[in-house]
Design a protein around this motif. Structure first.
Motif, PDB file in Angstrom:
ATOM      1  N   ILE A 135       0.851  -1.195   0.000  1.00 41.71           N
ATOM      2  CA  ILE A 135       0.000   0.000   0.000  1.00 41.71           C
ATOM      3  C   ILE A 135       0.880   1.236   0.000  1.00 41.71           C
ATOM      4  O   ILE A 135       0.688   2.155  -0.805  1.00 41.71           O
ATOM      5  N   PHE A 136       1.864   1.252   0.883  1.00 40.85           N
ATOM      6  CA  PHE A 136       2.771   2.396   0.982  1.00 40.85           C
ATOM      7  C   PHE A 136       3.495   2.618  -0.347  1.00 40.85           C
ATOM      8  O   PHE A 136       3.588   3.742  -0.838  1.00 40.85           O
ATOM      9  N   ASP A 137       3.996   1.536  -0.953  1.00 39.47           N
ATOM     10  CA  ASP A 137       4.732   1.635  -2.213  1.00 39.47           C
ATOM     11  C   ASP A 137       3.850   2.117  -3.363  1.00 39.47           C
ATOM     12  O   ASP A 137       4.354   2.681  -4.339  1.00 39.47           O
ATOM     13  N   SER A 138       2.545   1.923  -3.254  1.00 40.72           N
ATOM     14  CA  SER A 138       1.632   2.356  -4.318  1.00 40.72           C
ATOM     15  C   SER A 138       1.396   3.869  -4.308  1.00 40.72           C
ATOM     16  O   SER A 138       0.866   4.421  -5.270  1.00 40.72           O
TER      17      SER A 138
ATOM     18  N   LYS B 218       6.127  10.820   1.660  1.00 46.62           N
ATOM     19  CA  LYS B 218       6.846  11.798   2.480  1.00 46.62           C
ATOM     20  C   LYS B 218       5.895  12.463   3.464  1.00 46.62           C
ATOM     21  O   LYS B 218       6.239  12.645   4.644  1.00 46.62           O
ATOM     22  N   GLU B 219       4.705  12.794   3.019  1.00 48.40           N
ATOM     23  CA  GLU B 219       3.710  13.418   3.892  1.00 48.40           C
ATOM     24  C   GLU B 219       3.397  12.522   5.094  1.00 48.40           C
ATOM     25  O   GLU B 219       3.343  12.991   6.239  1.00 48.40           O
TER      26      GLU B 219
ATOM     27  N   VAL C  96       7.848  12.790  12.435  1.00 47.77           N
ATOM     28  CA  VAL C  96       8.672  13.890  12.936  1.00 47.77           C
ATOM     29  C   VAL C  96       7.786  14.870  13.700  1.00 47.77           C
ATOM     30  O   VAL C  96       8.147  15.339  14.782  1.00 47.77           O
ATOM     31  N   TYR C  97       6.621  15.162  13.148  1.00 47.64           N
ATOM     32  CA  TYR C  97       5.668  16.053  13.802  1.00 47.64           C
ATOM     33  C   TYR C  97       5.291  15.526  15.192  1.00 47.64           C
ATOM     34  O   TYR C  97       5.327  16.261  16.180  1.00 47.64           O
TER      35      TYR C  97
END
Length: 122
Positions: A95-98, A105-106, A112-113
């Motif tokens: 899913i992430f790779d799609s 990046k978002e 980090v946030y």
């Protein structure tokens, strides 16, 4: 008889900051974080009406709790994306790779946030 404490006061403070940061984000995901004092923090997950929570996980250190909450947040978002795209039988990595590089990046910037809001590096 002395009362035994299973988490340090410093870790309670760190975990509470994390719980506060993630609480709003995880509210709609059936995840509840509870400060149980000397025992640490408990994550209750997947509530079943008239039954109980399917997962009950206790944390006594902030780093472990942060990473688990991050994973839960990310996985929940990926599941929602897969439902929108009507993916069937696909794992989190696929899913992430799609996703576009920008969308990846978002999602990763959100970690980090969360770390900054929880003051992880202080």
């Amino acid at each position: 008889m002395a009362v035994e404490q299973y988490i340090t006061d410093e870790e309670i403070e760190k975990c509470q900051k994390e719980a506060d940061v993630y609480a709003k984000e995880l509210e709609d995901d059936d995840i509840l974080l509870i400060n149980v004092g000397k025992y640490g923090f408990v994550m209750l997950q997947y509530f079943q009406p008239l039954m109980e929570f399917d997962n009950v996980i206790t944390f006594r250190d902030s780093r472990t709790m942060f990473e688990r909450l991050w994973e839960e947040w990310l996985f929940t978002r990926l599941i929602k994306i897969s439902e929108e795209k009507e993916f069937k039988n696909i794992d989190y990595d696929d899913i992430f790779d799609s996703l576009t590089i920008e969308r990846q990046k978002e999602l990763m910037d959100k970690k980090v946030y969360f770390a900054e809001k929880a003051e992880m590096n202080k």
